[in-house]
Design an enzyme around this catalytic site. Structure first.
Site, PDB file in Angstrom:
ATOM      1  CB  CYS A 114     -11.661   4.338  15.994  1.00  0.00           C
ATOM      2  SG  CYS A 114     -12.238   3.083  14.121  1.00  0.00           S
ATOM      3  CG  HIS A 251      -9.747   2.229  18.776  1.00  0.00           C
ATOM      4  ND1 HIS A 251     -10.800   0.991  18.550  1.00  0.00           N
ATOM      5  CD2 HIS A 251      -9.529   1.686  17.177  1.00  0.00           C
ATOM      6  CE1 HIS A 251     -11.064   0.806  17.369  1.00  0.00           C
ATOM      7  NE2 HIS A 251     -10.478   1.467  16.530  1.00  0.00           N
ATOM      8  CG  ASN A 281     -12.088  -1.048  14.584  1.00  0.00           C
ATOM      9  OD1 ASN A 281     -12.781  -0.365  15.237  1.00  0.00           O
ATOM     10  ND2 ASN A 281     -11.238  -0.553  13.434  1.00  0.00           N
TER      11      ASN A 281
HETATM   12  O1  UT7 Z   1     -10.038   2.128  13.633  1.00  0.00           O
HETATM   13  C1  UT7 Z   1      -8.791   2.494  12.994  1.00  0.00           C
HETATM   14  C2  UT7 Z   1      -7.853   2.104  13.177  1.00  0.00           C
HETATM   15  N1  UT7 Z   1      -7.804   1.419  11.982  1.00  0.00           N
HETATM   16  C3  UT7 Z   1      -6.500  -0.105  11.826  1.00  0.00           C
HETATM   17  O2  UT7 Z   1      -6.022   0.906  12.933  1.00  0.00           O
HETATM   18  C4  UT7 Z   1      -6.464  -0.343  11.095  1.00  0.00           C
HETATM   19  C5  UT7 Z   1      -5.081  -0.593  10.282  1.00  0.00           C
HETATM   20  N2  UT7 Z   1      -4.606  -1.565  10.073  1.00  0.00           N
HETATM   21  C6  UT7 Z   1      -4.407  -2.838   9.698  1.00  0.00           C
HETATM   22  O3  UT7 Z   1      -4.652  -2.916  10.736  1.00  0.00           O
HETATM   23  C7  UT7 Z   1      -3.444  -3.826   8.764  1.00  0.00           C
HETATM   24  O4  UT7 Z   1      -3.218  -2.332   7.623  1.00  0.00           O
HETATM   25  C8  UT7 Z   1      -4.536  -4.423   8.695  1.00  0.00           C
HETATM   26  C9  UT7 Z   1      -4.953  -5.594   9.220  1.00  0.00           C
HETATM   27  C10 UT7 Z   1      -5.544  -3.539   7.947  1.00  0.00           C
HETATM   28  C11 UT7 Z   1      -3.898  -5.083   6.792  1.00  0.00           C
HETATM   29  O5  UT7 Z   1      -2.712  -5.541   7.355  1.00  0.00           O
HETATM   30  P1  UT7 Z   1      -1.219  -5.303   6.175  1.00  0.00           P
HETATM   31  O6  UT7 Z   1      -0.426  -6.495   6.993  1.00  0.00           O
HETATM   32  O7  UT7 Z   1      -0.979  -4.136   6.069  1.00  0.00           O
HETATM   33  O8  UT7 Z   1      -2.057  -6.074   5.030  1.00  0.00           O
HETATM   34  P2  UT7 Z   1      -1.814  -5.233   3.545  1.00  0.00           P
HETATM   35  O9  UT7 Z   1      -2.800  -3.948   3.281  1.00  0.00           O
HETATM   36  O10 UT7 Z   1      -0.714  -4.653   3.138  1.00  0.00           O
HETATM   37  O11 UT7 Z   1      -1.840  -6.803   2.762  1.00  0.00           O
HETATM   38  C12 UT7 Z   1      -0.786  -7.497   2.589  1.00  0.00           C
HETATM   39  C13 UT7 Z   1      -1.682  -9.090   1.597  1.00  0.00           C
HETATM   40  C14 UT7 Z   1      -2.218  -7.856   0.183  1.00  0.00           C
HETATM   41  O12 UT7 Z   1      -1.746  -8.817  -0.797  1.00  0.00           O
HETATM   42  P3  UT7 Z   1      -0.382  -8.377  -1.676  1.00  0.00           P
HETATM   43  O13 UT7 Z   1      -0.547  -7.313  -2.322  1.00  0.00           O
HETATM   44  O14 UT7 Z   1       0.734  -8.341  -0.966  1.00  0.00           O
HETATM   45  O15 UT7 Z   1      -0.780 -10.431  -2.603  1.00  0.00           O
HETATM   46  C15 UT7 Z   1      -3.129  -7.530   0.238  1.00  0.00           C
HETATM   47  O16 UT7 Z   1      -4.315  -8.283  -0.869  1.00  0.00           O
HETATM   48  O17 UT7 Z   1      -3.249  -8.704   1.703  1.00  0.00           O
HETATM   49  C16 UT7 Z   1      -4.117  -9.266   0.924  1.00  0.00           C
HETATM   50  N3  UT7 Z   1      -5.041  -9.308   2.024  1.00  0.00           N
HETATM   51  C17 UT7 Z   1      -5.491 -10.525   1.766  1.00  0.00           C
HETATM   52  N4  UT7 Z   1      -5.300 -11.843   2.258  1.00  0.00           N
HETATM   53  C18 UT7 Z   1      -6.715 -12.157   3.135  1.00  0.00           C
HETATM   54  C19 UT7 Z   1      -5.382  -8.046   2.637  1.00  0.00           C
HETATM   55  N5  UT7 Z   1      -6.814  -8.459   3.336  1.00  0.00           N
HETATM   56  C20 UT7 Z   1      -6.675  -9.308   3.001  1.00  0.00           C
HETATM   57  C21 UT7 Z   1      -8.157 -10.696   3.840  1.00  0.00           C
HETATM   58  N6  UT7 Z   1      -7.737 -12.193   3.007  1.00  0.00           N
HETATM   59  N7  UT7 Z   1      -8.706 -10.289   4.413  1.00  0.00           N
END
Ligand code: UT7
Length: 324
Positions: A114, A251, A281
């Site tokens: 990225c 980005h 992304n």
């Molecule tokens: O380009 C390179 C750089 N990449 C990035 O910058 C990405 C950086 N990371 C992010 O943007 C965020 O961390 C994410 C969008 C990937 C995730 O957001 P988050 O607020 O950190 O959520 P999380 O991974 O902690 O997940 C929270 C909850 C989990 O459920 P529980 O364990 O709390 O019950 C996940 O299982 O959301 C759940 N979850 C989803 N639910 C519905 C994860 N993905 C999904 C989904 N739909 N697609």
């Protein structure tokens, strides 16, 4: 007189097929509400069967050349930033070179995921400032849809396909921060963070292309810190303050990361180019796609100061300051 890399053209290409968040709910257990709230993404473009990264890149490059009225034979350099090349070798850039009808110079790929566009821009800028090339195309092109695990809701909803390009030409400058062109680039990496964002395949490991794996929270945490550091470095190196920045073109991974960078610069969101809602992304393509959009609709004006900022797998990260 010191040389500067002036931006003389820009182009973009997005595949025709668009998948909305609702389209993804038939593949994985997710919802439009979750995706929008956590990322700001509403849709992404997906390359058609048989449509390759080089095809996307070629379309973006062709547009940049046409806009600038430059024949491909006049190019000295083509740097393609991609983590999703057509083949293991040769470089995707050489296929783009052939498709464009660029018959001389050098073409090669740069791999920084990225952060790829900022890395490729830095490489081209250094070639131009040293006088090793006069005219360079820098293109970021990706088909991330091909390396996503479409059963993993934590990653497959986040990415899309696309390509964006800028055309650079060496021109004179004064060496001061009032010059047009690329004022500075700063690149960083820290390979200790491999496991937070990688593809679980490759030629010398599994012999397969593999799938993207990411610890989202960990990447998010580092992105906010590292991208902010890269902003501070860029400003300090050019003797500038946040108030001097006209546009932030970061980005496009997550609107919450973008908002955090805007806050650090004290910039209202109207001064930030955000495409993540419509493109998701697109890795190395995200910054040049955003630049093309904002230049195309008249937001970016000649002489304005633009800050580019990125973070990706590796980890890699970096920033660039460009006076349009
Ligand atoms: O380009 C390179 C750089 N990449 C990035 O910058 C990405 C950086 N990371 C992010 O943007 C965020 O961390 C994410 C969008 C990937 C995730 O957001 P988050 O607020 O950190 O959520 P999380 O991974 O902690 O997940 C929270 C909850 C989990 O459920 P529980 O364990 O709390 O019950 C996940 O299982 O959301 C759940 N979850 C989803 N639910 C519905 C994860 N993905 C999904 C989904 N739909 N697609």
């Amino acid at each position: 007189m010191p040389l500067r890399s002036h931006v003389i053209g820009h182009g973009a290409y997005l595949p025709e097929t668009v998948w909305t968040n609702a389209d993804l709910t038939s593949k994985v257990d997710t919802s439009d509400e979750w995706i929008v709230k956590r990322t700001g993404i509403r849709q992404r473009h997906i390359a058609a069967d048989g449509e390759l990264t080089s095809d996307l890149a070629t379309a973006a490059c062709r547009q940049a050349l046409e806009r600038a009225g430059l024949a491909p034979q006049r190019l000295d350099l083509l740097v393609c930033a991609t983590a999703t090349p057509d083949e293991t070798f040769p470089a995707t850039a050489t296929r783009v070179q052939a498709q464009l009808g660029m018959t001389g110079g050098a073409a090669f790929d740069v791999q920084a995921v990225c952060s790829g566009f900022v890395y490729a821009l830095a490489v081209a800028d250094n070639f131009l400032r040293l006088g090793q090339a006069q005219t360079a195309l820098v293109v970021g092109a990706e088909t991330f849809s091909r390396i996503l695990d479409w059963t993993d809701r934590g990653t497959c909803v986040l990415f899309g396909d696309g390509a964006g390009a800028v055309l650079l030409r060496a021109g004179e400058g004064s060496g001061r921060n009032t010059d047009r062109g690329v004022l500075s680039t700063h690149l960083y990496s820290d390979g200790r963070h491999h496991d937070a964002l990688y593809v679980d395949g490759g030629v010398s490991s599994t012999g397969t292309a593999g799938h993207l794996r990411m610890e989202g929270k960990e990447v998010f945490r580092h992105a906010v810190v590292r991208m902010a550091e890269a902003i501070d470095t860029a400003l300090a190196a050019n003797d500038l303050t946040p108030g001097d920045i006209d546009w932030l073109v970061p980005h496009q991974a997550n609107i919450r990361i973008i908002e955090s960078m805007a806050k650090r610069l004290n910039l209202p969101m109207e001064r930030v180019v955000a495409t993540v809602e419509r493109h998701a992304n697109t890795s190395a393509a995200s910054i040049p796609l955003a630049l093309d959009e904002a230049a195309g609709d008249g937001r970016l004006k000649r002489g304005e100061l633009i800050l580019l900022d990125a973070m990706g797998g590796g980890f890699t990260w970096g920033s660039a300051l460009v006076r349009w």
